[in-house]
Design a protein around this motif. Structure first.
Motif, PDB file in Angstrom:
ATOM      1  N   PRO A   4      -0.736   8.188  53.655  1.00  0.00           N
ATOM      2  CA  PRO A   4       0.654   8.707  53.992  1.00  0.00           C
ATOM      3  C   PRO A   4       1.956   8.667  53.500  1.00  0.00           C
ATOM      4  CG  PRO A   4       1.007   6.871  55.670  1.00  0.00           C
ATOM      5  CD  PRO A   4      -0.621   6.809  54.319  1.00  0.00           C
ATOM      6  N   ASP A   5       3.295   8.612  53.033  1.00  0.00           N
ATOM      7  CA  ASP A   5       4.176   8.411  51.702  1.00  0.00           C
ATOM      8  C   ASP A   5       4.926   7.418  52.822  1.00  0.00           C
ATOM      9  OD1 ASP A   5       4.205  10.959  50.881  1.00  0.00           O
ATOM     10  OD2 ASP A   5       5.062  11.990  51.929  1.00  0.00           O
ATOM     11  N   GLY A   6       5.273   6.755  51.595  1.00  0.00           N
ATOM     12  CA  GLY A   6       6.355   5.333  51.981  1.00  0.00           C
ATOM     13  C   GLY A   6       4.636   3.959  51.890  1.00  0.00           C
ATOM     14  N   PHE A   7       3.680   4.787  52.044  1.00  0.00           N
ATOM     15  CA  PHE A   7       2.802   3.246  51.861  1.00  0.00           C
ATOM     16  C   PHE A   7       3.346   3.109  49.922  1.00  0.00           C
ATOM     17  CE2 PHE A   7      -0.602   3.237  55.425  1.00  0.00           C
ATOM     18  CZ  PHE A   7       0.592   3.457  56.273  1.00  0.00           C
ATOM     19  N   ILE A   8       2.547   3.203  49.189  1.00  0.00           N
ATOM     20  CA  ILE A   8       2.939   2.502  48.064  1.00  0.00           C
ATOM     21  C   ILE A   8       4.018   3.718  47.313  1.00  0.00           C
ATOM     22  CG2 ILE A   8       1.648   3.433  45.864  1.00  0.00           C
ATOM     23  CD1 ILE A   8      -0.153   2.023  47.747  1.00  0.00           C
ATOM     24  N   ASN A   9       4.803   2.612  46.658  1.00  0.00           N
ATOM     25  CA  ASN A   9       5.926   2.676  45.885  1.00  0.00           C
ATOM     26  C   ASN A   9       5.871   3.940  44.709  1.00  0.00           C
ATOM     27  OD1 ASN A   9       5.712   1.689  43.180  1.00  0.00           O
ATOM     28  ND2 ASN A   9       6.133  -0.074  43.903  1.00  0.00           N
ATOM     29  N   GLY A 102       0.481  12.066  52.646  1.00  0.00           N
ATOM     30  CA  GLY A 102       1.654  12.344  52.235  1.00  0.00           C
ATOM     31  C   GLY A 102       1.427  13.453  50.165  1.00  0.00           C
ATOM     32  N   LEU A 103       3.194  13.922  50.109  1.00  0.00           N
ATOM     33  CA  LEU A 103       3.004  14.662  49.244  1.00  0.00           C
ATOM     34  C   LEU A 103       3.151  13.979  47.758  1.00  0.00           C
ATOM     35  CD1 LEU A 103       4.301  18.152  50.109  1.00  0.00           C
ATOM     36  CD2 LEU A 103       2.264  17.550  50.109  1.00  0.00           C
ATOM     37  N   THR A 104       3.995  13.026  47.731  1.00  0.00           N
ATOM     38  CA  THR A 104       3.973  12.014  47.162  1.00  0.00           C
ATOM     39  C   THR A 104       2.946  11.489  46.205  1.00  0.00           C
ATOM     40  OG1 THR A 104       5.756  10.695  48.596  1.00  0.00           O
ATOM     41  CG2 THR A 104       6.625  11.945  47.383  1.00  0.00           C
ATOM     42  N   ALA A 105       1.615  10.913  47.602  1.00  0.00           N
ATOM     43  CA  ALA A 105       1.008  10.432  47.623  1.00  0.00           C
ATOM     44  C   ALA A 105      -0.667  11.126  47.319  1.00  0.00           C
ATOM     45  CB  ALA A 105       0.701   8.940  49.551  1.00  0.00           C
ATOM     46  N   LEU A 106      -0.219  12.322  47.193  1.00  0.00           N
ATOM     47  CA  LEU A 106      -1.066  13.328  46.249  1.00  0.00           C
ATOM     48  C   LEU A 106      -2.093  12.503  45.664  1.00  0.00           C
ATOM     49  CD1 LEU A 106      -2.853  15.512  47.613  1.00  0.00           C
ATOM     50  CD2 LEU A 106      -1.613  17.325  45.346  1.00  0.00           C
ATOM     51  N   GLU A 273      -5.222   4.466  59.293  1.00  0.00           N
ATOM     52  CA  GLU A 273      -4.224   4.525  60.297  1.00  0.00           C
ATOM     53  C   GLU A 273      -4.147   2.919  61.006  1.00  0.00           C
ATOM     54  OE1 GLU A 273      -3.147   9.585  61.077  1.00  0.00           O
ATOM     55  OE2 GLU A 273      -5.416   7.764  62.036  1.00  0.00           O
ATOM     56  N   LYS A 274      -5.281   2.569  61.463  1.00  0.00           N
ATOM     57  CA  LYS A 274      -5.354   1.464  62.771  1.00  0.00           C
ATOM     58  C   LYS A 274      -5.204  -0.234  62.032  1.00  0.00           C
ATOM     59  CE  LYS A 274      -6.822  -0.836  66.267  1.00  0.00           C
ATOM     60  NZ  LYS A 274      -6.048  -0.675  67.815  1.00  0.00           N
ATOM     61  N   VAL A 275      -5.713   0.061  60.178  1.00  0.00           N
ATOM     62  CA  VAL A 275      -5.907  -1.171  59.668  1.00  0.00           C
ATOM     63  C   VAL A 275      -3.720  -2.077  59.450  1.00  0.00           C
ATOM     64  CG1 VAL A 275      -5.453  -2.162  57.463  1.00  0.00           C
ATOM     65  CG2 VAL A 275      -7.354  -1.770  58.530  1.00  0.00           C
ATOM     66  N   ALA A 276      -3.372  -0.115  59.756  1.00  0.00           N
ATOM     67  CA  ALA A 276      -1.671   0.214  58.635  1.00  0.00           C
ATOM     68  C   ALA A 276      -1.194  -0.598  60.377  1.00  0.00           C
ATOM     69  CB  ALA A 276      -1.397   1.577  58.126  1.00  0.00           C
ATOM     70  N   ASP A 282       2.483  -0.016  57.277  1.00  0.00           N
ATOM     71  CA  ASP A 282       3.270   1.266  57.932  1.00  0.00           C
ATOM     72  C   ASP A 282       4.608   1.236  58.119  1.00  0.00           C
ATOM     73  OD1 ASP A 282       3.373  -0.318  60.480  1.00  0.00           O
ATOM     74  OD2 ASP A 282       2.333   1.802  61.313  1.00  0.00           O
ATOM     75  N   ARG A 283       5.098  -0.328  57.718  1.00  0.00           N
ATOM     76  CA  ARG A 283       6.655  -0.240  58.417  1.00  0.00           C
ATOM     77  C   ARG A 283       7.712   0.285  58.127  1.00  0.00           C
ATOM     78  NH1 ARG A 283       5.184  -5.402  58.883  1.00  0.00           N
ATOM     79  NH2 ARG A 283       6.188  -6.108  56.681  1.00  0.00           N
ATOM     80  N   ASN A 284       6.870   0.707  56.844  1.00  0.00           N
ATOM     81  CA  ASN A 284       8.194   1.732  55.319  1.00  0.00           C
ATOM     82  C   ASN A 284       7.580   3.652  55.155  1.00  0.00           C
ATOM     83  OD1 ASN A 284       9.668  -0.225  55.431  1.00  0.00           O
ATOM     84  ND2 ASN A 284       8.471  -0.975  53.852  1.00  0.00           N
ATOM     85  N   VAL A 285       6.655   3.799  55.894  1.00  0.00           N
ATOM     86  CA  VAL A 285       6.221   5.388  56.296  1.00  0.00           C
ATOM     87  C   VAL A 285       7.564   6.237  56.976  1.00  0.00           C
ATOM     88  CG1 VAL A 285       5.987   5.421  58.327  1.00  0.00           C
ATOM     89  CG2 VAL A 285       4.694   6.922  56.676  1.00  0.00           C
ATOM     90  N   GLU A 286       7.350   7.258  55.931  1.00  0.00           N
ATOM     91  CA  GLU A 286       7.864   7.669  55.832  1.00  0.00           C
ATOM     92  C   GLU A 286       7.553   9.494  56.074  1.00  0.00           C
ATOM     93  OE1 GLU A 286       9.086   8.964  51.564  1.00  0.00           O
ATOM     94  OE2 GLU A 286       9.597   6.827  51.370  1.00  0.00           O
ATOM     95  N   ASP A 287       8.445  10.553  56.853  1.00  0.00           N
ATOM     96  CA  ASP A 287       8.552  11.503  57.218  1.00  0.00           C
ATOM     97  C   ASP A 287       7.770  12.536  55.948  1.00  0.00           C
ATOM     98  OD1 ASP A 287       9.145  10.502  59.939  1.00  0.00           O
ATOM     99  OD2 ASP A 287      11.516  11.798  59.602  1.00  0.00           O
ATOM    100  N   HIS A 288       6.793  13.330  56.364  1.00  0.00           N
ATOM    101  CA  HIS A 288       6.026  14.153  55.754  1.00  0.00           C
ATOM    102  C   HIS A 288       7.320  15.166  55.165  1.00  0.00           C
ATOM    103  CE1 HIS A 288       2.915  16.299  53.628  1.00  0.00           C
ATOM    104  NE2 HIS A 288       2.048  15.704  54.029  1.00  0.00           N
ATOM    105  N   ALA A 289       6.954  15.505  53.893  1.00  0.00           N
ATOM    106  CA  ALA A 289       7.709  16.744  54.070  1.00  0.00           C
ATOM    107  C   ALA A 289       7.438  17.923  54.866  1.00  0.00           C
ATOM    108  CB  ALA A 289       7.959  16.654  52.218  1.00  0.00           C
TER     109      ALA A 289
END
Length: 343
Positions: A4-9, A102-106, A273-276, A282-289
């Motif tokens: 998802p968005d937010g896992f990777i900068n 995530g779209l930014t994580a595509l 998801e489980k590992v995160a 997953d603390r910084n996960v972002e809402d999906h666009a």
């Protein structure tokens, strides 16, 4: 393993996007050599089938599920270049229509779930086919091993990406151990699905399976004490069943899986998801666009019955993936035909 968005900068996500775009561009050129008038529509079907099977999460451990990644299956059925494109189409449809990944994580997702799985699986598959007897059973056995290894390989590459650009401060060794461990179990499910699918198609039309091309050596006859190639088999002796029948059967199967069987899939979080959640990445996960999409989370907005909502979303997803994938592969095929005509 949809990131998802937010896992990777942002910088690393952008770099992964460049890698993914380059891989898709190279694959578009490579796919021209793999696609012909028979395999182009089958490639679109493979993308739609992978979309459908990815909806079928299966339990792998207490509170954890997994689903098909599909890179090995696509590469073996339609070729590695086309396989990368198949996974890219699936991930694009999932991200835009269903807010899955995530779209930014595509770029990260295409690189990890598409490029890595295809490269690892097809390289291992070709190596095994070269040393094993040239039989249909060898093709299915090689597909099992290739699919099994490709999933933890993708998990390891995700961990590498996280080590470079993760947005949380979690020890990489803990992430790697957890990711590879759970995805090795998921790889077993991936291997079984891939082996069964490849085996079913090889049994009916081995000539349409890219990884099985050249499976049967030319028949030799002894004439005047010398071995010579026998005459090609007449048309009546070609494998039974037309590509059209295989296409229809595959489409019906995909629609049933996505529209009905998916309702009974495991509701547990998948491996990532489980590992995160367990490790806190997953603390910084972002809402999906695309969270406001009428098909977000694989349900149709406004349809209250869960079974009907999920089934309709699955059918729409299969149809959309099939249409986009088939259209893209026909364009690639037509460009090949044009290049051949002007050569």
């Amino acid at each position: 393993m949809h990131v998802p968005d937010g896992f990777i900068n942002a910088p690393v996500s952008a770099a992964a996007g460049v890698v993914a775009a380059g891989a898709v561009a190279v694959s578009l050129r490579g796919a021209r050599r793999e696609l012909d008038e028979r395999t182009a529509p089958l490639a679109g079907l493979v993308a739609a089938f992978i979309f459908a099977v990815q909806m079928l999460n299966f339990p792998v451990a207490a509170g954890t599920s997994g689903h098909l990644l599909g890179g090995a299956l696509a590469a073996i059925l339609v070729g590695p270049w086309t396989g990368v494109l198949c996974i890219a189409v699936v991930l694009l449809m999932q991200g835009i229509l269903f807010a899955d990944g995530g779209l930014t994580a595509l770029g990260v997702n295409i690189t990890v779930m598409g490029v890595v799985t295809v490269v690892v699986a097809y390289a291992l598959f070709r190596g095994l086919v070269l040393v094993l007897p040239r039989t249909r059973r060898s093709v299915t056995a090689a597909s099992f091993v290739a699919a099994l290894v490709s999933v933890p390989a993708a998990a390891a590459v995700f961990t590498l990406v996280y080590a470079i650009g993760g947005t949380t401060d979690v020890p990489v060794t803990k992430v790697l151990t957890a990711m590879v461990g759970v995805h090795t179990l998921i790889g077993i499910g991936e291997a079984v699905i891939t082996m069964l699918t490849v085996g079913a198609v090889v049994a009916v039309r081995p000539d349409l399976v890219y990884g099985a091309r050249g499976l049967t050596a030319p028949l030799k006859l002894r004439v005047d004490g010398e071995l010579v190639d026998a005459a090609p088999a007449p048309p009546a002796a070609t494998p039974a069943g037309s590509p059209k029948k295989l296409w229809i059967g595959g489409l019906v199967t995909a629609l049933v899986l996505a529209g009905f069987v998916s309702f009974y899939a495991s509701a547990s979080p998948d491996g990532l998801e489980k590992v995160a959640a367990d490790k806190g990445i997953d603390r910084n996960v972002e809402d999906h666009a695309a969270a406001g999409s009428p098909l977000a989370d694989y349900g149709v907005k406004g349809v209250e019955a869960p079974r009907l909502s999920g089934g309709l979303a699955g059918v729409i997803g299969v149809g959309a993936t099939l249409a986009v994938g088939t259209g893209a592969f026909w364009v690639v095929r037509r460009r090949r035909s044009h290049a051949e005509a002007t050569a």
